[in-house]
Structures are given as structure tokens and as C-alpha cells.
Scaffold this active site. Structure first.
Site, PDB file in Angstrom:
ATOM      1  N   GLY A 108      44.931  42.967  46.117  1.00  0.00           N
ATOM      2  CA  GLY A 108      46.002  42.299  45.206  1.00  0.00           C
ATOM      3  C   GLY A 108      46.775  42.291  44.884  1.00  0.00           C
ATOM      4  O   GLY A 108      45.761  41.872  43.542  1.00  0.00           O
ATOM      5  N   ASN A 109      47.537  41.202  44.215  1.00  0.00           N
ATOM      6  CA  ASN A 109      47.916  40.605  42.841  1.00  0.00           C
ATOM      7  C   ASN A 109      48.916  39.287  43.252  1.00  0.00           C
ATOM      8  O   ASN A 109      49.315  39.070  44.799  1.00  0.00           O
ATOM      9  CB  ASN A 109      48.650  41.244  41.727  1.00  0.00           C
ATOM     10  CG  ASN A 109      50.122  42.489  42.379  1.00  0.00           C
ATOM     11  OD1 ASN A 109      50.533  41.095  42.715  1.00  0.00           O
ATOM     12  ND2 ASN A 109      49.683  43.563  42.648  1.00  0.00           N
TER      13      ASN A 109
END
Ligand code: PMT
Length: 402
Positions: free
Chosen positions: A200-201
Site C-alpha cells: 500500500g502507500n
């Protein structure tokens, strides 16, 4: 409502009454001199709110000018005396009213009021022009009898005129994009490695949800596609929220809605790669090194850009860490956007998780516009304004073609 120290201050009692009657929530701030012309008690009764005029209160608490500035949709400075206008134009911040003005991110209206010779003085006129150039909205003074007994220009616009200016400002705001359909993406995407882990981020969704709110406020019908973990409040009559997990999910929802969309704003931070295979069971810790094979995710904006219709406006974001400008310009072209909003992680206060952003807008045809650091909500309002402009040029081109 910010009232500075001139005799026209007494007329603001009527203005406050009109605004409250219309359902507005009014916070009155008086300059110290204004308290000599109009009683805080009168304004407090009329506004149904505490009236503020000092940085500090008798009980040693202080009035937070930053909070005051940020909690309003509009600040109206009326009367704006020659002194207050001068301070606004030259950064003099010596009272609560001025500190609130300089901290404000919302639009500002100002209604000058002074004697005719002061009003006509080139320095005052230059200050007024300077404030207008900075984006402040002038409510022009009228002609008539002045407190000095002289007759001429410099009389504050009548409360009813100021009220109408405020009312039509909000009407225009809330109808600018009526009947328009806007698709906004926000937040990150999560690409599953196994049932418990993902790639993810750090996107929080603050930028995208602010954009959704601004478009909704302008009367548009917004479909907001949120990646996982977006915590912001997204409830608004004009916002329909759809939650997704991965880039492929986001693409699927966007494809369903793009046909009906007038304006697309892709502010989501979509993962460029995903694990080639999602393990069906939790991957157990064994070797020192675990290699994951990644495959490219669909580029949602490029995909939608390929089938973009003539009437549609596409706004993309570019999040960069180097060669910012050239990368943004390349994305503008490759993704077939009308506008790319560049934010760089090298700028303090910009990018992931912050309440502020600092961006440069790149338009088709090499035009660009650098914006200062501002709240994400204010930036979202700017993007609505830019969309309105882009839509209107689209209309003109269409009419020219006919
Ligand atoms: O959510 P916040 O914490 O408020 O942070 C806001 C933000 C930093 C996420 C936001 O301002 C932002 O920059 N969003 C875009 C992030 C990004 O993915 O940038 P990019 O340069 O990698 O992508 C360019 C554009 O293509 C973007 O509009 C992106 O949505 C889109 N894209 C990217 C990859 C992909 N597979 N599909 C896409 O559609």
C-alpha cells in the site's frame, strides 16, 4: 463578520440581523476601535454568538485567530476603514481582526467606508487595487452624505447591498456545477500479498475527500471512490461514496461511472504494481529472503483517458520526488488530461497525510500556475474554480465550431 472602527459600524447590526435571519452562522470580530462605535453586547445578541475583539480575555484565555480564520466560509470586513485597508495591504497585524484576516484561507469581502478625500487619495486607491489583485472581493462604496457632513464617494455600501452580494456569492457557489456529474478517487489502493498483508502507500484520502466536498458544495453530483482506510467524513447529500480495495477494484468502479461523468479527478494514489499471485493462506516465516513477483496494475487514468469524450474534463495528480515538472508534463500528455496537479514530496506541508498541500497546476498547452501552500480544502475549492473555467472554454469552443 469583521467590523473595523468607523461610524458605519452601527449599520452592521442590521447586516448581522439579515444574515442570521437567512440562517447564516455569524461570528463577529470587532477591531478595538470598532467597540467605541458599536456595542459588543448588541452584536452578541443579534449574532447569537460571542463577540470577539481582543487576543486575550479577562480569564487569561486567548482567542485563537488561526481557528477563527479557518472555521469560516467567508469573511466580510465592513466597514473597512482606510486604516484597516492599509494594514491589510501592508501586512500590519496588530489586532485580532487583522490576525484573523492574515490567517484566513476562505474568500474575503471588504466594504470600504471613509470620508470622500481619504477615499479618493491615490494611496488608498492603490491599497484597494492591491487587495483586489490578491483576490479580495471589493464591495464598492456608494455616493451620499458622509459623517463629516460632506457629500461624495466613500459611504459604506448599504447593509442590504452587502447582504445581496454575500447571498449571490453563495448562490453562485452552490449552483456553479449543478447538473454536472463528477467522479473523484481518493486514498490508497491495497494490493493483497496474502489474506493478512498488502502492498500500500501513505495516502490518507484527505485530498480526495476535500475535492469531493468542494464539488458537492458547488452543486455537482459526486461519486467518490475511496481506497481502504479513508477516515474523513464524506457525508453530504451530493456525495455517493463507494469503497474499494485494490487498483483493479477501483478501475472496475470507475469504468461503471465514467460514461455519465463530466469531470474526473484522480487524486487516489493507485499502486502501480501488485503481487502476481495472492497466497490463499498466510505466508509463513521460513527463509531469510522472500521474493515477491509483482505485475503491473492497470493505469486507471490512462485507460479512461483513451476513451475520453470531448465534453469531459480530466484532472490527474502527479506525486513526484524528482524531475517534478517534466514528469508532470509528461503525465498530462500521456494520460490525456486537461490538468495535472503536481505535488512534490520535496515541499514541506505537501503530499501524504497533511492538512495542507503545495501544488503547481499544469494545463494543456504549456500554461502552468504555481499555488502557495494552502489547506487541502482551499486547494479543492481552487480546483472547482479551474474546472468551471475549463468547462466554460469547452462551451465556447463548441459554439465556435457550430
Ligand atoms: O490522500 P492524502 O494523504 O491527502 O495525499 C494526497 C496525495 C498525495 C495522494 C495526492 O495529492 C496525490 O498526489 N495523488 C496522486 C498520487 C499518485 O498516484 O501519483 P502518480 O504520479 O503515481 O500518478 C499520476 C496519476 O495517475 C494520478 O492521478 C493517479 O491517480 C493516476 N494513476 C496512477 C497509477 C495507476 N495505476 N493508475 C492511475 O490512475
Amino acid at each position: 463578520m469583521a467590523i473595523s472602527g468607523g461610524i458605519a459600524a452601527y449599520k452592521c447590526c442590521n447586516l448581522v440581523r439579515l444574515l442570521v435571519k437567512e440562517g447564516a452562522s455569524v461570528q463577529v470580530i470587532l477591531s478595538p476601535d470598532a467597540t467605541k462605535f458599536v456595542s459588543p453586547l448588541t452584536l452578541s445578541v443579534l449574532s447569537k454568538n460571542t463577540v470577539l475583539s481582543q487576543f486575550y480575555n479577562a480569564d487569561d484565555t486567548w482567542n485563537n485567530h488561526v481557528e477563527l480564520a479557518l472555521q469560516n466560509d467567508l469573511i466580510v470586513i465592513a466597514p473597512a476603514t482606510a486604516n484597516t485597508i492599509g494594514k491589510m495591504a501592508h501586512g500590519i497585524c496588530d489586532n485580532l481582526l487583522m490576525a484573523t484576516y492574515f490567517s484566513a484561507k476562505c474568500p474575503i469581502m471588504f466594504a470600504p467606508a471613509m470620508d470622500l478625500d481619504m477615499y479618493a487619495h491615490p494611496t488608498i486607491q492603490e491599497n484597494i487595487r492591491k487587495l483586489q489583485k490578491q483576490g479580495n472581493i471589493l464591495i464598492p462604496s456608494g455616493y451620499g452624505e458622509l459623517a463629516s457632513g460632506l457629500v461624495g464617494l466613500g459611504r459604506m455600501a448599504e447593509p442590504e447591498i452587502i447582504f445581496d452580494t454575500i447571498a449571490s456569492y453563495f448562490t453562485n457557489q452552490s449552483t456553479a456545477l449543478q447538473n454536472k456529474k463528477v467522479l473523484v478517487t481518493a486514498g490508497p489502493t491495497y494490493e493483497a500479498i496474502d489474506p493478512v498483508r498488502f502492498i500500500g502507500n501513505h495516502s490518507s484520502g484527505k485530498m480526495g475527500t476535500a475535492i469531493a466536498h468542494s464539488f458537492a458544495k458547488s452543486g455537482a453530483e459526486v461519486v467518490l471512490v475511496c481506497g481502504p482506510g479513508v477516515q474523513q467524513n464524506t457525508s453530504h447529500n451530493n456525495i455517493s461514496r463507494i469503497d474499494v480495495m485494490s487498483a483493479e477494484d477501483m478501475l472496475h468502479v470507475c469504468k461503471q461511472h465514467i460514461g455519465k461523468t463530466d469531470i474526473l479527478v484522480m487524486s487516489a494514489a493507485v499502486a502501480d504494481y501488485r503481487p502476481a499471485n495472492k497466497a490463499t493462506q498466510k505466508i509463513k516465516k521460513k527463509d531469510n529472503v522472500l521474493t515477491l513477483n509483482l505485475v503491473k496494475n492497470p493505469d486507471i487514468l490512462s485507460y479512461l483517458g483513451e476513451a475520453k469524450k470531448e465534453h469531459q474534463i480530466f484532472i490527474g495528480f502527479a506525486l513526484e520526488t524528482r524531475n517534478e515538472k517534466s514528469n508532470a508534463q509528461e503525465k498530462l500528455k500521456r494520460k490525456n488530461c486537461d490538468l495535472i496537479v503536481l505535488n512534490s514530496l520535496n515541499d514541506k506541508g505537501a503530499g501524504f497525510g497533511t492538512d495542507t498541500n503545495k501544488v503547481t497546476l499544469f494545463f494543456k498547452g504549456k500554461k502552468s500556475k504555481e499555488l502557495p501552500l494552502m489547506s487541502k480544502q482551499k486547494l479543492a475549492d481552487e480546483l472547482v474554480q479551474e474546472s468551471v473555467k475549463l468547462l466554460s472554454t469547452r462551451k465556447v469552443t463548441k459554439e465556435k465550431k457550430r
